[in-house]
Every structure is written in C-alpha cells, then in structure tokens.
Design an enzyme around this catalytic site. Sequence first.
Site, mmCIF file in Angstrom:
data_model
loop_
_atom_site.group_PDB
_atom_site.id
_atom_site.type_symbol
_atom_site.label_atom_id
_atom_site.label_comp_id
_atom_site.label_asym_id
_atom_site.label_seq_id
_atom_site.Cartn_x
_atom_site.Cartn_y
_atom_site.Cartn_z
ATOM 1 N N ASP A 173 0.865 -1.175 0.000
ATOM 2 C CA ASP A 173 0.000 0.000 0.000
ATOM 3 C C ASP A 173 0.912 1.238 0.000
ATOM 4 O O ASP A 173 2.123 1.141 0.218
ATOM 5 C CB ASP A 173 -0.955 -0.017 1.196
ATOM 6 C CG ASP A 173 -2.176 0.861 0.940
ATOM 7 O OD1 ASP A 173 -2.145 1.658 -0.017
ATOM 8 O OD2 ASP A 173 -3.167 0.764 1.688
HETATM 9 C C1 BGC Z 1 -5.029 3.190 0.324
HETATM 10 C C2 BGC Z 1 -5.261 2.111 -0.704
HETATM 11 C C3 BGC Z 1 -5.175 2.667 -2.088
HETATM 12 C C4 BGC Z 1 -3.842 3.356 -2.255
HETATM 13 C C5 BGC Z 1 -3.629 3.910 -3.629
HETATM 14 C C6 BGC Z 1 -3.794 4.026 0.033
HETATM 15 O O1 BGC Z 1 -3.736 5.138 0.838
HETATM 16 O O2 BGC Z 1 -4.912 2.589 1.592
HETATM 17 O O3 BGC Z 1 -6.514 1.513 -0.483
HETATM 18 O O4 BGC Z 1 -5.344 1.659 -3.028
HETATM 19 O O5 BGC Z 1 -3.748 4.410 -1.322
HETATM 20 O O6 BGC Z 1 -4.435 4.983 -3.891
#
Ligand code: BGC
Length: 716
Positions: A260
């Site tokens: 993530d």
């Molecule tokens: C979130 C994810 C997301 C990623 C990309 C993160 O802050 O936890 O769910 O896919 O950002 O945008």
Amino acid sequence: MDFKALIEKMTVREKVLQLLQLEPTFFAAVEDEFNTGPKRRWQLSDADIASTGTVINFSGASKLHGFQDDYMRKNPYGLPLMTMLDVIHGYRTVYPIPLGLAASWDMDIVRDCTAMAAKEASYDGIQLTFAPMVDLVRDARWGRVAESPGEDPLLCSDFARASVEGFQGDLGEGKLAACVKHYAAYGAAEAGRDYNTTDMSERTLREFYLPAYKAAIDAGATTVMSSFNAFNGVPSSGNKLLMKDILRDEWGFDGVTVSDYAAMWELIPHGVAADEKEAAYLSMEAGMDLEMMTVTYARHLEALIEEGKIDLKQLDEAVLRILKLKEKMNLYENPYHFADEKKVEEVTLCKQHRDLARRAAEACAVLLKNDGALPLNKRKCKIALIGPNANTGNMLGCWSGKGKDEETVTVLQGIKNLIGEGRVGYAQGCEIGLTTTDESMIPAAVDLAKTAETVVLCIGEHKWDTGESSSRMDITLTDVQLKLFDEIYKVNDNIVVVLFAGRPMDLRKIKDRARAILCMWWPGTEAGNATANLLFGEVVPSGKITMSFPWAVGQCPIYYNRFNTGRPRSDDWKRCSCQSAYIDGPNSPLYPFGYGLSYTTFEYSDLKLSADKMERGGVIKAGVKVKNTGDYKAKEVVQLYIRDLVGSVVRPIKELKGYQKIELDKGEEKLVEFTINEDMLAFYGADMTRKAEEGKFRVFIGTNSDVKEYLEFELL
Ligand code: BGC
C-alpha cells in the site's frame, strides 16, 4: 515474449526499477515541483524514470497514447508501463459504496456494477484497479468500513469473487486487472483507528479474515496489496507469514504483490526497520514485488544484492511476475490496452450505466424502521424535504473515482422527477460537517415543516466522514442535526429520516421518534432517483445490513458471529448477576446483521430438515416456507445460519452459511431450500486443521441473524 532472455539482459538497476511505482508527475520531463522536489530528493534520474515499471493514479485515454509512447521510446527495452488507479465503486458513473452494495446481497448486481466500472475506467486508460477491498470489519468507528462488504466471511468472500469476475472478465476490452486488498486483517485495526495495530490469533485470522482474500485470488485476482497495519507485531509488508507462507506457499499465489502507499517505507516508523535499507531488506524477504510511491528498493536493493544479503534470484522472480502481469494484460502487443476516447464518450454516464447505478442504489437501501409512514403517496402527499443531504450532489462517498457531484441526482431533483415540482418544499436546515454548530437555518426548516404533511429529513454524514483516515470516536448524528430533528418534531412528528452515511451509526436519539428510517448509504450518481423511487413505493426496499448497527459505540467491535462465553447474558439478566453483559445497555445491537424491512411482510413457517443425522461426505437439505403476507410484490433475503453446539474450540453462536434473494408476489408462498454439506461445518479445531467435528448442529433459517427458531441434526 522471452522473459528469461530479457531478464538476463537487464541490469540490476533496471530490474529494481521495474518494482517501482510512481505518480504520473514523475514521468514529466519538465522542470516542475516534482522534478525539483521528491524526484530529486529521492535521487531518481531520468534514466531511472524510463525504467520505472508502473504508474499509479494515471487516467485519461487522451493522454495515454502520448504518455505510453514517450515512455516506451525512453525505456531501454521498449517495455510498456502499466497504469493503475483506485476504481472502487464506479468511475464516472458511481454506484453505492461497497458496504451498501453488499447490503443488496445480490452478487449479480455486484458483478454488473464492477463490470460497468471496469468499462468506463479501462476505456479511459486504466489497466489495473486497486480493488476489491474485502477487509472484514466489526468496528463502525473505522472509517474504511464504507469500503468493505461487512462483518461476515461468507458474504465478504462472495463479494470478492463477484467483484473480481466483474472487473477482470477475460482481461480483454473494457476490463481491468484486479488487486485484492488490504492483505491482511486491516479491518481489525485496534479501537477502529485507521492504520492502527491488529492483533489476533491465527485461528481468528484464518476463520474470519482470510477467506475473502483467498476467494478473490481463487477467482483470478492478478495482484494482492499488503495492508498498512502490523499483524501480530509484524507490519504486513514485511510479514513473511502473511506474504510468503500463506499467500505464496499455501495458496500458491504467483501473481504480483504491491505495497500500500508508502507501506514498505513505513516499516521504519512501525519500528521494525532501522532505516530504508532494512525496510527494503525486510520487504524483499517477505516477498513484496511492487513498491508504491516510496523508494526503499530503488535506493537500496542493488546494494543489498551486492552485499549478498538478498539473492538476485529473488529480484528476478519479482521482475518476472511484473513482466508477466503486463503480458496478461497483453500490453506488449497493445500497450494502450483498449483506451479509447470515443468509447469513453459513448459509455460514460450512458443511460445503461445510470440505470444500473440506480437499480444498485435501490437494491442496497435498507429500511431500518417503518411504522406505516412509508411508502409515501405519490399522488397526494405534500412533503417538506429538509436536511443537509437533501439537495446536494455530495452523494458519492469516499473513493468515488472520477464521479462528480454536479453529475449526481440530488434527492430534491429525484423527488421532483417523480412527483413534479408542486408538492415538495425544501429547506436545508443545517450544514453537514462534523464541526458545524451553526443553527441559523433551523427556523426556516421548522416553518416549512409546519406546512407539510410529511417531513422527509435527509441527514447522516458528510462523504469525508468515512473512508481512509476518517475514523470516528462518536458515531451519532452531529448535535446540530439532532437539534434540527428535535425542533421539527415539535411542530410535525410525521418524520421520515433518510440516512446517508458510510458506516453504521448510533441512531438511538431519533429511532423512536422517527416514523421511518431509510438507510441509503452513499448511493452514487443516481442517488436522488433511487431515493425517490423507494420513498414513494415505486421500488420496495430489500437491502439487509451486512454490519451490525451498534446500540452504542461502546459495544464496538460488535458482530453477530460471536462466541457464547462461559457466562452468557440471560433474558432475565439483572445487575450483579455476574454475566457477560453491560450494566448500562444491552448486549445486542440496535439493528442486527442481516436486518432490513420491506413494505410488505414475510411469514416464515414449516422449517424442515431432510434428516436428523448427516454421514461424512453426505448432505442434509434444510427448507422453510416463506410467504408474502403484505400488500406489495417484494424481494426477501432468506438467510441460513448454523451453530455448532460443541467443538474442540469455542464456536460462534451463529454463522451465515447460505442465503437466497427471492421475489414473491402478494400472497405468494415459496419453499426455500438449502443444501448443507460437511465443508460448511468445518473450522480450525484445537489442532489447527480445518475439518468438521462430529456432534450436534443447529439450523436456523430466517429474515435476519436474530432468528430464534431452529432444528438440530447430528454429524456422525
Ligand atoms: C489506500 C489504498 C489505495 C492506495 C492507492 C492508500 O492510501 O490505503 O486503499 O489503493 O492508497 O491509492
């Protein structure tokens, strides 16, 4: 493509960069804030950028050709970039948040909606979506419950499977690669506070939290995202048990893993890595492939390999997985996938998509209370439409893609579309924000309420009150909304509440006085039309909550499939009876899992089992008659729960094992049957092997998880 030969040719640096994922701005050659800021700080050269493997947050069919061509020209092997974005519950046409979508208990709708999102996004140049999110959730304080299918492993798994099927299909035209997230157990963040630690037994992990991720993988999800949380002391991105032992070795997942956003770097503040280099080492050892928007690999992997701490083979394998993912998407043949500006115009917000978004919003709505106030009479009733959520396009919820508030049908507009302008007055009443205290709009709303027969009060949350980093300690309505309710109630007690929220809320302060409560979640682009259709009975509500609505926030985490304890609370519980109970409120939630009313009534009768003993490998049929005893043709979600009475470890008091959404005409009766097999009775016993243990089982079939009537059978 001969990947082996290619990997042999690539320098270690070029390979490392395949593992890097950056925002689009990094790819621009112009001197701008990124080139002088993060790019320079991260010591990324133009040559590095030309070898970077994937791009996050890219969208726009019109830009893709130029962007991809430019990149491929600069890439030493002419490789394509892969574009990725969060397409969670729609793209330009937005359908309900996942917590709402799951409340439809209709996996065809889930599949159709995800397929629709894939189409709009894929034509607009996106190749992979960071979805589905299938974190099981039990705590309404956590803001990300909005993105989850809820508290039940079976429903979360079905939702995962249907979503992957919808997004991915054959990965061809109009399809996206899917990335299941956030692996693992992110939804169990302590105290419901986002990014917080998760601590649980391996049994709980396997029994409740893992099945949905596994279901997505079994359905073919190409990618898995590691979560932000530490799991039993080790953050997921560096967690070998999760990322290697279970994901790769046990489940045989050979697709790509992605951290993530910055999660690999966050091993440092978590306190398991002293510096970036150690973070890179731990992540690689755990089996992480793609690094999202930090540069621990880009800056340190080569050194780790030179020093012999990381085997080059590990890097080669990670690169191979990424190259293969691009092949799966056919990017070597067609680096733009099916991005197509003309098609974008054709499909974006087209009638078919709006219709589906409306039907989905209708199917997701949950009628929490109705003492006869609903449905409203389309031809007669005079309504005062009041509330901060009544005339706003802020109906899309978190992670709403490219959805635009101004393209969203407001409730006011939806009602006017259905009954015309004449019989609806509108007043905002107050603002929606959590910190708003301004009461100056209340008097005008009260005046309007006086003139109407029915008040339709649209309250709840602002869309930013749920979603990432939007955890709440208090899940009640804001004071100013409660004041608005109280003041209106003084002059007109015929109040129908329409709730727009991304989480279960504590509704005690209005529950008894509201004549009806309709929960619309964040319904999406067609919010207003769907709400109007439901309020006026054009469509009969059929959604059922997939997350318990707590009686008070102090009950969180709360979930129906809990254990009994050695001192379960009895019906005649009294203070000091030393039972597992609260002394200042009930154990049970305000609304239980699986709950939702209809404009009609259903009668359940004649619960039957085909046998009272089950042989190993055999099946038992459980059936019940369901009759529509009310005045509307309607849908009902018939739910099968099982309780294993005695196990080598404690077993939940009920577990959802099947469900069917049926439709019945007025007066119609149907026999609904479920087949129970041995696998449905299996669990991780004292020795941690998954099997069904002999003994007695209770079978319940009913309208929600609070069903009382049961029959028993014995597994031999
Ligand atoms: C979130 C994810 C997301 C990623 C990309 C993160 O802050 O936890 O769910 O896919 O950002 O945008």
